[in-house]
Design a protein around this motif. Structure first.
Motif, PDB file in Angstrom:
ATOM      1  N   ASP A 160      30.860 -17.546 -38.377  1.00  0.00           N
ATOM      2  CA  ASP A 160      31.507 -18.616 -37.460  1.00  0.00           C
ATOM      3  C   ASP A 160      31.044 -18.116 -36.118  1.00  0.00           C
ATOM      4  O   ASP A 160      31.334 -17.002 -35.716  1.00  0.00           O
ATOM      5  CB  ASP A 160      33.174 -18.293 -37.600  1.00  0.00           C
ATOM      6  CG  ASP A 160      33.812 -19.160 -36.544  1.00  0.00           C
ATOM      7  OD1 ASP A 160      33.275 -19.693 -35.689  1.00  0.00           O
ATOM      8  OD2 ASP A 160      35.213 -19.381 -36.741  1.00  0.00           O
ATOM      9  N   VAL A 161      30.184 -19.308 -35.521  1.00  0.00           N
ATOM     10  CA  VAL A 161      29.544 -18.649 -33.988  1.00  0.00           C
ATOM     11  C   VAL A 161      30.603 -18.288 -33.042  1.00  0.00           C
ATOM     12  O   VAL A 161      30.275 -17.839 -32.061  1.00  0.00           O
ATOM     13  CB  VAL A 161      28.573 -19.876 -33.602  1.00  0.00           C
ATOM     14  CG1 VAL A 161      27.478 -19.817 -34.614  1.00  0.00           C
ATOM     15  CG2 VAL A 161      29.233 -21.063 -33.531  1.00  0.00           C
ATOM     16  N   LYS A 180      29.456 -28.782 -22.771  1.00  0.00           N
ATOM     17  CA  LYS A 180      28.125 -29.193 -22.419  1.00  0.00           C
ATOM     18  C   LYS A 180      27.384 -28.909 -21.251  1.00  0.00           C
ATOM     19  O   LYS A 180      26.335 -28.414 -21.286  1.00  0.00           O
ATOM     20  CB  LYS A 180      27.648 -30.532 -23.332  1.00  0.00           C
ATOM     21  CG  LYS A 180      28.180 -30.522 -24.884  1.00  0.00           C
ATOM     22  CD  LYS A 180      27.223 -29.599 -25.649  1.00  0.00           C
ATOM     23  CE  LYS A 180      27.661 -29.788 -27.251  1.00  0.00           C
ATOM     24  NZ  LYS A 180      26.498 -28.834 -27.846  1.00  0.00           N
ATOM     25  N   ILE A 204      22.843 -40.303 -28.696  1.00  0.00           N
ATOM     26  CA  ILE A 204      23.481 -40.735 -29.885  1.00  0.00           C
ATOM     27  C   ILE A 204      22.637 -40.517 -31.178  1.00  0.00           C
ATOM     28  O   ILE A 204      21.800 -41.218 -31.370  1.00  0.00           O
ATOM     29  CB  ILE A 204      23.955 -42.182 -29.834  1.00  0.00           C
ATOM     30  CG1 ILE A 204      24.994 -42.243 -28.442  1.00  0.00           C
ATOM     31  CG2 ILE A 204      24.713 -42.456 -30.918  1.00  0.00           C
ATOM     32  CD1 ILE A 204      25.134 -43.757 -28.041  1.00  0.00           C
ATOM     33  N   ILE A 205      23.035 -39.683 -32.089  1.00  0.00           N
ATOM     34  CA  ILE A 205      22.181 -39.168 -33.174  1.00  0.00           C
ATOM     35  C   ILE A 205      23.208 -39.219 -34.261  1.00  0.00           C
ATOM     36  O   ILE A 205      24.338 -38.816 -34.407  1.00  0.00           O
ATOM     37  CB  ILE A 205      21.781 -37.747 -32.770  1.00  0.00           C
ATOM     38  CG1 ILE A 205      21.088 -37.333 -31.418  1.00  0.00           C
ATOM     39  CG2 ILE A 205      20.757 -37.351 -34.065  1.00  0.00           C
ATOM     40  CD1 ILE A 205      20.061 -38.297 -31.257  1.00  0.00           C
TER      41      ILE A 205
HETATM   42  N1  LIG Z   1      24.962 -35.854 -33.010  1.00  0.00           N
HETATM   43  C1  LIG Z   1      24.839 -36.477 -32.026  1.00  0.00           C
HETATM   44  O1  LIG Z   1      25.238 -37.597 -31.378  1.00  0.00           O
HETATM   45  C2  LIG Z   1      24.602 -35.162 -30.853  1.00  0.00           C
HETATM   46  C3  LIG Z   1      24.351 -35.539 -29.677  1.00  0.00           C
HETATM   47  C4  LIG Z   1      24.433 -34.634 -28.438  1.00  0.00           C
HETATM   48  C5  LIG Z   1      24.668 -33.130 -28.995  1.00  0.00           C
HETATM   49  N2  LIG Z   1      24.811 -32.938 -30.096  1.00  0.00           N
HETATM   50  C6  LIG Z   1      25.005 -31.414 -30.370  1.00  0.00           C
HETATM   51  O2  LIG Z   1      23.942 -31.197 -31.445  1.00  0.00           O
HETATM   52  C7  LIG Z   1      24.496 -29.926 -32.284  1.00  0.00           C
HETATM   53  C8  LIG Z   1      24.420 -30.066 -33.856  1.00  0.00           C
HETATM   54  O3  LIG Z   1      25.240 -31.244 -34.020  1.00  0.00           O
HETATM   55  P1  LIG Z   1      24.813 -32.247 -35.247  1.00  0.00           P
HETATM   56  O4  LIG Z   1      25.084 -33.818 -34.668  1.00  0.00           O
HETATM   57  O5  LIG Z   1      23.777 -31.956 -35.842  1.00  0.00           O
HETATM   58  O6  LIG Z   1      26.360 -32.089 -36.164  1.00  0.00           O
HETATM   59  P2  LIG Z   1      26.694 -31.840 -37.602  1.00  0.00           P
HETATM   60  O7  LIG Z   1      28.078 -31.759 -37.792  1.00  0.00           O
HETATM   61  O8  LIG Z   1      25.495 -32.377 -38.472  1.00  0.00           O
HETATM   62  O9  LIG Z   1      26.056 -30.098 -37.809  1.00  0.00           O
HETATM   63  C9  LIG Z   1      26.634 -29.212 -36.950  1.00  0.00           C
HETATM   64  C10 LIG Z   1      26.557 -27.987 -37.826  1.00  0.00           C
HETATM   65  O10 LIG Z   1      27.417 -26.993 -37.227  1.00  0.00           O
HETATM   66  C11 LIG Z   1      28.233 -26.208 -38.162  1.00  0.00           C
HETATM   67  N3  LIG Z   1      29.321 -25.584 -37.449  1.00  0.00           N
HETATM   68  C12 LIG Z   1      30.502 -26.125 -37.100  1.00  0.00           C
HETATM   69  N4  LIG Z   1      31.353 -25.032 -36.512  1.00  0.00           N
HETATM   70  C13 LIG Z   1      30.621 -24.045 -36.549  1.00  0.00           C
HETATM   71  C14 LIG Z   1      31.128 -22.645 -36.175  1.00  0.00           C
HETATM   72  N5  LIG Z   1      32.001 -22.375 -35.952  1.00  0.00           N
HETATM   73  N6  LIG Z   1      30.239 -21.515 -36.841  1.00  0.00           N
HETATM   74  C15 LIG Z   1      28.875 -21.787 -37.502  1.00  0.00           C
HETATM   75  N7  LIG Z   1      28.530 -23.086 -37.941  1.00  0.00           N
HETATM   76  C16 LIG Z   1      29.304 -24.247 -37.301  1.00  0.00           C
HETATM   77  C17 LIG Z   1      28.677 -27.484 -39.178  1.00  0.00           C
HETATM   78  O11 LIG Z   1      29.189 -26.761 -40.319  1.00  0.00           O
HETATM   79  C18 LIG Z   1      27.110 -28.168 -39.076  1.00  0.00           C
HETATM   80  O12 LIG Z   1      26.556 -27.741 -40.327  1.00  0.00           O
HETATM   81  C19 LIG Z   1      25.861 -29.842 -31.707  1.00  0.00           C
HETATM   82  O13 LIG Z   1      25.782 -28.565 -30.529  1.00  0.00           O
HETATM   83  C20 LIG Z   1      26.299 -31.040 -30.938  1.00  0.00           C
HETATM   84  O14 LIG Z   1      27.202 -31.014 -30.126  1.00  0.00           O
HETATM   85  C21 LIG Z   1      24.850 -33.871 -31.173  1.00  0.00           C
END
Ligand SMILES: NC(=O)c1ccc[n+]([C@@H]2O[C@H](COP(=O)([O-])OP(=O)(O)OC[C@H]3O[C@@H](n4cnc5c(N)ncnc54)[C@H](O)[C@@H]3O)[C@@H](O)[C@H]2O)c1
Length: 279
Positions: free
Chosen positions: A65-66, A161, A189-190
């Motif tokens: 858990d980060v 962020k 938006i991913i």
């Molecule tokens: N998807 C988007 O549109 C988007 C846009 C901008 C930024 N982001 C950022 O990209 C990063 C990855 O997001 P993503 O879209 O791949 O989401 P995702 O939900 O697919 O992946 C996030 C991962 O982080 C893990 N996680 C969550 N809480 C955790 C914790 N406490 N300890 C360890 N691991 C934990 C989850 O289990 C998951 O595997 C994030 O920081 C998110 O804020 C995503």
């Protein structure tokens, strides 16, 4: 950093079980790097570890858990028992939180700040000193376009962020003295499962709203593998800030060159959203 052949290098990715983290870990493995990966979701993490091993690379995986210093300390100990220092540190783990300040409770603030900000601070705290001692490497902090432009709908998320962008900028200044590059990545938006796991508070917390958001991200259909490819490019070019999708680039330039117009546009869109929800 030359990323064309990363054989003999070690990369670490937090939140590697899904989405951007998973694709980045796999992209680094395909370039030849050995991986250290962690996530709170052990089952999915093990699947990613198997995929990395299938590329012929070594992998250390651990449930972490980060947001917990003790978890990150133990992970660092396990990683540094294998490698003196990682070459690439990707602080990616993150969660979403939709809603305005007036609806965001303190427990929600603790949750999102714990993972999105403290998770990055712990990653840097535990993995940077050996990199500094060796005098090389690259840090990638996954921020967001919401770390460049803030709206009512993402108050606490944007707060974390913006902090990640600020931390990255400060780190970049300091670590240049030690031969270490730093990039803040702002994806846009991913299409990842984050839309399913994000918390929603206040008027945003309805099933219809979640379905709308999930569907909008699916229709946008910008995949996390494209973010991973951009992360590799950003490491190679030692970019300070790396917007990824076209909308992230647009927000980046608008905020830089037309901050007043951007502020007015954000407010107009937020007001329209409020009317739509009958607020
Ligand atoms: N998807 C988007 O549109 C988007 C846009 C901008 C930024 N982001 C950022 O990209 C990063 C990855 O997001 P993503 O879209 O791949 O989401 P995702 O939900 O697919 O992946 C996030 C991962 O982080 C893990 N996680 C969550 N809480 C955790 C914790 N406490 N300890 C360890 N691991 C934990 C989850 O289990 C998951 O595997 C994030 O920081 C998110 O804020 C995503």
């Amino acid at each position: 950093m030359d990323i064309s052949n990363m054989t003999g290098k070690a990369a670490l990715v937090t939140g590697a079980a899904s989405g951007i983290g998973r694709e980045t870990a796999l992209a680094l493995a395909r370039r030849g790097a050995d991986l250290a990966i962690c996530d709170i979701n052990q089952k999915a993490l093990t699947e990613v570890a198997k995929e990395i091993e299938a590329t012929g690379r070594k992998v250390i995986q651990r449930r972490v858990d980060v947001a917990k210093a003790e978890d990150m300390a133990a992970f660092a100990e396990a990683v540094h028992a294998e490698v003196a220092a990682v070459d690439v540190l990707v602080n990616n783990a993150g969660v979403g939180l939709g809603g305005g300040f007036l609806h965001t409770g303190l427990e929600d603030w603790n949750w999102v700040v714990g993972i999105n900000l403290w998770g990055v601070v712990y990653g840097c705290h535990y993995f940077l000193p050996p990199m500094v001692e060796r005098g090389s490497g690259h840090v990638v902090n996954i921020a967001s376009a919401a770390g460049l432009v803030a709206t009512e709908a993402l108050c606490a998320y944007s707060t974390t962020k913006f902090a990640v962008v600020g931390l990255s900028e400060s780190l970049r200044d300091e670590l240049a003295n030690y031969g270490i590059g730093v990039t803040a990545v702002c994806p846009g938006i991913i299409n990842t499962p984050i839309t399913q796991s994000s918390r929603m508070v206040g008027p945003m917390a309805t099933d219809d709203n979640r379905a709308e958001i999930v569907s909008a991200y699916q229709r946008r259909n910008y995949g996390p593998e494209r973010v991973a490819a951009n992360i590799l490019k950003a490491i190679e070019k030692n970019r300070a800030v790396a917007p990824v999708s076209p909308e992230a680039w647009w927000m980046y330039y608008m905020k830089r060159f037309f901050p007043g117009s951007m502020g007015r546009l954000v407010h107009t869109l937020s007001a329209r959203e409020r009317r739509r929800r009958g607020l």
